[in-house]
Design an enzyme around this catalytic site. Structure first.
Site, PDB file in Angstrom:
ATOM      1  CG  ASP A  17      -2.105  -0.924   0.715  1.00  0.00           C
ATOM      2  OD1 ASP A  17      -1.932  -1.889   0.067  1.00  0.00           O
ATOM      3  OD2 ASP A  17      -2.913  -1.095   1.828  1.00  0.00           O
ATOM      4  NE  ARG A  97      -0.897   4.485  13.537  1.00  0.00           N
ATOM      5  CZ  ARG A  97      -0.397   3.599  12.661  1.00  0.00           C
ATOM      6  NH1 ARG A  97       0.890   3.769  12.652  1.00  0.00           N
ATOM      7  NH2 ARG A  97      -1.432   2.505  12.115  1.00  0.00           N
ATOM      8  CG  ASP A 126      -4.130   4.653  13.008  1.00  0.00           C
ATOM      9  OD1 ASP A 126      -4.002   4.849  14.220  1.00  0.00           O
ATOM     10  OD2 ASP A 126      -4.157   3.297  12.420  1.00  0.00           O
ATOM     11  CB  SER A 180      -6.198  -4.219   7.943  1.00  0.00           C
ATOM     12  OG  SER A 180      -5.540  -3.226   8.838  1.00  0.00           O
TER      13      SER A 180
HETATM   14  N1  ARG Z   1      -8.577  -0.004  16.322  1.00  0.00           N
HETATM   15  C1  ARG Z   1      -7.219   0.371  16.785  1.00  0.00           C
HETATM   16  C2  ARG Z   1      -6.929   1.781  16.783  1.00  0.00           C
HETATM   17  O1  ARG Z   1      -7.611   2.778  16.316  1.00  0.00           O
HETATM   18  C3  ARG Z   1      -6.221  -0.034  15.719  1.00  0.00           C
HETATM   19  C4  ARG Z   1      -6.233   0.297  14.415  1.00  0.00           C
HETATM   20  C5  ARG Z   1      -5.097  -0.245  13.289  1.00  0.00           C
HETATM   21  N2  ARG Z   1      -5.138  -1.583  13.200  1.00  0.00           N
HETATM   22  C6  ARG Z   1      -5.274  -2.182  11.973  1.00  0.00           C
HETATM   23  N3  ARG Z   1      -5.374  -3.414  12.126  1.00  0.00           N
HETATM   24  N4  ARG Z   1      -5.310  -1.512  10.971  1.00  0.00           N
HETATM   25  O2  ARG Z   1      -6.142   2.139  17.760  1.00  0.00           O
END
Ligand code: ARG
Length: 408
Positions: A17, A97, A126, A180
């Site tokens: 990606d 993040r 995110d 994911s």
């Molecule tokens: N729901 C979780 C959060 O917002 C994880 C998000 C990312 N995880 C993923 N498998 N894409 O912190």
């Protein structure tokens, strides 16, 4: 467009990606791309990412090991508060993040870039976390969010674009990926696809770093974790750096099947989502930290911390790490940790972690006061007055209600 970005710092994993994003920034936006790949303990080789970026003509490539900074300056401060979101999520993605975003902005300054770019989709938390952190660090930075900007409507469109531009597509990526994943030293999180029906148990293949509790060793294991000012510093007496300590706890937790979580949570942007989390070391650390606080923290301070915690967790979840209110709460939390020193003994057994002992040079536990045996320090008759005054308004209420004929 006069404000078209000229040079963009991309948070690059080396995966399909973000490779597509890299090429898209170059071809569709005509911008120069600087690549930043952080090692946060996701357990992947990072040199292939550098090679791929080189092959795509990227001149400025930053591959950095941020594991110690991640654990010392983000994970440990968060654990001082015993932070969990919605009762159980240890925030493994949310806490990573701000560090990535902060470093991207620093790299933008170093390289003279005017924009930053992330690979988060338009539906998740995110994107919010990255972008709030970018703007908190640089109010004028331009932000590119390809998933909200490009025309690709489907996975097939993306794959076609990749093939047109000679980006290698692994055979198993041609169909939809089964789910994911986001991983770092604190956790592995899995969402989507095979996990989208919250009524169905997650298949075992989703779990990547913990044994199935049923298959974990039949013999419990005891470990000791030492704390200084609220931060863990040793395991079984051996002093370890923050990242090495968390790595050690991850190994132990993984073997014993500790830290699995199936959660249906509320995203900041409004929808509910179901995720599978594995936080082996973090789950041990949370139990241990509560254990050392039991013996060192005053009851009033401990209860106030527990009240503040959900607000603090929500700030981290929602992307407000770099905010005055998070920093205010952090100052209060950190102040509470001055005497949080000592050692906790824990038992690890088939998916569970339990505190079985705690010692501290700064203990508030007074056997003299609490003992069931004879004592000389506490006059039990003092409790008469304590209860009489504490009960006063309850008695007045009960008397009023009795005379009104209620409550009989
Ligand atoms: N729901 C979780 C959060 O917002 C994880 C998000 C990312 N995880 C993923 N498998 N894409 O912190």
């Amino acid at each position: 467009m006069s404000d078209a970005p000229k040079k963009i710092v991309l948070a690059y994993s080396g995966g399909l990606d973000t490779s597509i994003i890299l090429k898209w920034l170059q071809t569709e936006l005509g911008a120069e791309v600087v690549v930043f790949t952080a090692d946060l303990g996701q357990g992947e080789e990072l040199e292939p990412a550098r090679k791929k970026a080189e092959q795509m003509g990227v001149k400025e490539i930053f591959v950095e090991d941020l594991r110690e900074e991640f654990v010392r300056d983000y994970v440990f401060p968060m654990f001082r508060a015993n932070t969990v979101y919605e009762g159980c999520y240890l925030l493994g993605t949310a806490i990573a993040r701000p560090l990535i975003a902060k470093r991207q902005i620093e790299i933008a300054r170093l390289t003279g870039a005017d924009a930053v770019c992330h690979g988060a989709t338009g539906k998740g938390n995110d994107q919010v976390r990255f972008e709030l952190a970018y703007l908190a660090r640089d109010p004028d930075i331009k932000i590119i969010s390809p998933w909200r900007q490009w025309e690709f409507g489907s996975r097939t469109d993306l794959i076609n674009f990749a093939e047109k531009h000679g980006i290698p597509v692994a055979a198993d990526k041609r169909g939809e990926a089964p789910f994911s994943v986001d991983a770092n030293l604190l956790h592995t999180s899995s969402e989507g696809k095979a996990l989208e029906d919250p009524a169905l148990e997650a298949p075992e293949f989703v779990y990547q770093r913990t044994a199935r509790p049923e298959d974990a060793p039949d013999k419990p294991q005891k470990i000791r974790i030492g704390f200084e000012q609220g931060d863990p510093v040793s395991v079984d007496g051996e002093i370890l750096s923050p990242a090495n300590l968390l790595t050690r706890l991850n190994e132990l937790g993984g073997i014993h099947g500790i830290g699995r979580l199936d959660l249906l949570e509320n995203r900041f942007i409004g929808m509910k989502s179901r995720g599978i989390y594995e936080t082996p070391g973090g789950t041990i650390l949370l139990a241990a930290h509560r254990g050392i606080e039991e013996i060192t923290l005053d009851g009033g301070a401990a209860h106030l911390k527990d009240e503040l915690m959900p607000r603090y967790a929500e700030l981290i979840y929602n992307g407000f790490w770099f905010s005055p209110e998070r920093e205010m709460l952090q100052a209060a939390i950190d102040r509470s940790q001055q005497m949080v020193n000592g050692e906790v003994t824990l038992k690890l057994y088939k998916g569970s972690v339990s505190v079985i002992g705690r010692t501290s040079p700064n203990s508030l536990y007074s056997l003299e006061h609490v003992t069931f045996e004879d004592d000389v320090v506490f006059d039990q008759s003092a409790a008469d007055g304590f209860i009489e005054l504490t009960a006063l308004r309850l008695r007045l209420l009960a008397a009023r209600d009795r005379s009104a004929g209620k409550n009989q």
